[in-house]
Design a protein around this motif. Sequence first.
Motif, PDB file in Angstrom:
ATOM      1  N   THR A  84      29.192  49.989  38.751  1.00 45.02           N
ATOM      2  CA  THR A  84      30.088  48.871  38.444  1.00 45.02           C
ATOM      3  C   THR A  84      31.545  49.265  38.659  1.00 45.02           C
ATOM      4  N   VAL A  85      32.379  48.230  38.793  1.00 48.35           N
ATOM      5  CA  VAL A  85      33.834  48.379  38.771  1.00 48.35           C
ATOM      6  C   VAL A  85      34.328  47.563  37.586  1.00 48.35           C
ATOM      7  N   GLU A  86      35.185  48.153  36.769  1.00 54.81           N
ATOM      8  CA  GLU A  86      35.686  47.478  35.580  1.00 54.81           C
ATOM      9  C   GLU A  86      37.206  47.512  35.553  1.00 54.81           C
ATOM     10  N   HIS A  87      37.784  46.480  34.944  1.00 53.69           N
ATOM     11  CA  HIS A  87      39.226  46.476  34.683  1.00 53.69           C
ATOM     12  C   HIS A  87      39.434  46.187  33.208  1.00 53.69           C
ATOM     13  N   ASP A  88      40.097  47.101  32.532  1.00 53.18           N
ATOM     14  CA  ASP A  88      40.359  46.953  31.103  1.00 53.18           C
ATOM     15  C   ASP A  88      39.062  46.722  30.328  1.00 53.18           C
ATOM     16  N   GLY A  89      37.999  47.359  30.797  1.00 53.22           N
ATOM     17  CA  GLY A  89      36.704  47.263  30.136  1.00 53.22           C
ATOM     18  C   GLY A  89      35.845  46.092  30.554  1.00 53.22           C
ATOM     19  N   ALA A  90      36.403  45.145  31.331  1.00 50.63           N
ATOM     20  CA  ALA A  90      35.642  43.972  31.781  1.00 50.63           C
ATOM     21  C   ALA A  90      35.063  44.247  33.164  1.00 50.63           C
ATOM     22  N   ARG A  91      33.819  43.947  33.336  1.00 52.56           N
ATOM     23  CA  ARG A  91      33.139  44.214  34.605  1.00 52.56           C
ATOM     24  C   ARG A  91      33.554  43.197  35.666  1.00 52.56           C
ATOM     25  N   LEU A  92      33.837  43.683  36.874  1.00 47.30           N
ATOM     26  CA  LEU A  92      34.173  42.828  38.005  1.00 47.30           C
ATOM     27  C   LEU A  92      32.933  42.634  38.869  1.00 47.30           C
ATOM     28  N   ALA A  93      32.791  41.452  39.435  1.00 48.78           N
ATOM     29  CA  ALA A  93      31.659  41.186  40.320  1.00 48.78           C
ATOM     30  C   ALA A  93      31.690  42.155  41.491  1.00 48.78           C
ATOM     31  N   SER A  94      30.520  42.548  41.978  1.00 47.95           N
ATOM     32  CA  SER A  94      30.455  43.531  43.061  1.00 47.95           C
ATOM     33  C   SER A  94      30.936  42.950  44.386  1.00 47.95           C
ATOM     34  N   ALA A  95      30.816  41.642  44.575  1.00 48.92           N
ATOM     35  CA  ALA A  95      31.242  40.985  45.819  1.00 48.92           C
ATOM     36  C   ALA A  95      32.505  40.186  45.561  1.00 48.92           C
ATOM     37  N   ARG A 125      43.155  39.517  41.251  1.00 48.82           N
ATOM     38  CA  ARG A 125      44.473  40.102  41.004  1.00 48.82           C
ATOM     39  C   ARG A 125      44.354  41.558  40.582  1.00 48.82           C
ATOM     40  N   ALA A 126      43.314  41.906  39.849  1.00 44.06           N
ATOM     41  CA  ALA A 126      43.173  43.251  39.300  1.00 44.06           C
ATOM     42  C   ALA A 126      43.140  44.319  40.377  1.00 44.06           C
ATOM     43  N   VAL A 127      42.407  44.053  41.470  1.00 49.55           N
ATOM     44  CA  VAL A 127      42.276  45.044  42.545  1.00 49.55           C
ATOM     45  C   VAL A 127      42.689  44.394  43.854  1.00 49.55           C
ATOM     46  N   GLN A 128      43.760  44.910  44.445  1.00 49.70           N
ATOM     47  CA  GLN A 128      44.242  44.419  45.727  1.00 49.70           C
ATOM     48  C   GLN A 128      44.080  45.507  46.788  1.00 49.70           C
ATOM     49  N   TYR A 129      43.625  45.091  47.965  1.00 50.27           N
ATOM     50  CA  TYR A 129      43.336  46.034  49.051  1.00 50.27           C
ATOM     51  C   TYR A 129      44.197  45.694  50.256  1.00 50.27           C
ATOM     52  N   ALA A 134      50.886  40.297  44.003  1.00 52.71           N
ATOM     53  CA  ALA A 134      49.872  39.965  42.998  1.00 52.71           C
ATOM     54  C   ALA A 134      50.076  40.747  41.706  1.00 52.71           C
ATOM     55  N   ARG A 135      50.921  41.804  41.740  1.00 58.71           N
ATOM     56  CA  ARG A 135      51.097  42.718  40.620  1.00 58.71           C
ATOM     57  C   ARG A 135      49.725  43.195  40.118  1.00 58.71           C
ATOM     58  N   PRO A 136      48.974  43.882  40.987  1.00 64.77           N
ATOM     59  CA  PRO A 136      47.614  44.282  40.616  1.00 64.77           C
ATOM     60  C   PRO A 136      47.586  45.454  39.644  1.00 64.77           C
TER      61      PRO A 136
END
Length: 266
Positions: free
Chosen positions: A97-108, A118-122, A197-199
């Motif tokens: 998994t990938v998480e931000h601040d403890g919350a899980r982000l969808a894999s896709a 916003r949490a993860v910008q590429y 986005a201030r990620p």
Amino acid sequence: MDRGRVVRRQAAGPVAEAEPPDSVPFAPRPVRAGFVPGAVRARALTVAGEEPSRFRLSATCLTFPPGSRTLVTGLSGSGKTTLARALAGLTPATGGTVEHDGARLASAVERRDSTALRAVQYVHQDARASFDEFRPVIGQLSRTAVLLRDMPADQAYEEVAGLADRLGLRVDDLARRPTALSGGQLQRAALLRAVAARPALLICDESTSAQDPAAARATVRLLVRESEEHGTAVLFITHDSALFAPVAQRRLRVTDGRVEECDATG
């Protein structure tokens, strides 16, 4: 405590049961081991390969605390970009998994809501392919802040214009379509779009490969500023380690899909 009851205890043992409290104090939810507030975390993140015995990305556990700067190196095809794309949801992970601040982000990425986006910008290595060729560039940059940060359009425009100035980009140039800009200009514009986005985590995949030395140094200065002033964790993926190593706080090496920590000389 005695069988779930609160008792008053002296040297000789319990002598009296405490009076029931008038109100039950708030009990915080358990904190998972390794939790860092505001961080992006990969937990056993895995991307399978075509052969069952070979992984494009072996199970990887990484934490990117706010304000951290991490340098990732490795040979071409080693798995650096796979790691980056899995964190961003562009290559869906087959495990972990990938998480931000403890919350899980969808894999896709298609299943991530605006908060997760916003949490993860590429920042893509091929900047030109990441722009709509029929729309002015600056509108595409400011639109990110409008959609992901709920900023008014005029305020988003002013913020992007200020960032552009730090990278030596003229607003008049950004007012044109992508085909009118050079590769180096588009790389800097793509970076600005992600910064807007201030990620929590900003992933830069060979983000200076088309830039001249002066523009590349300006890019590094901007990234350091974002990490220090806004708490953005930055992940540098590059073959030009000499440019980024002086500002990196941690170094990782990817070999055959395995992510390893490096020492200061690694």
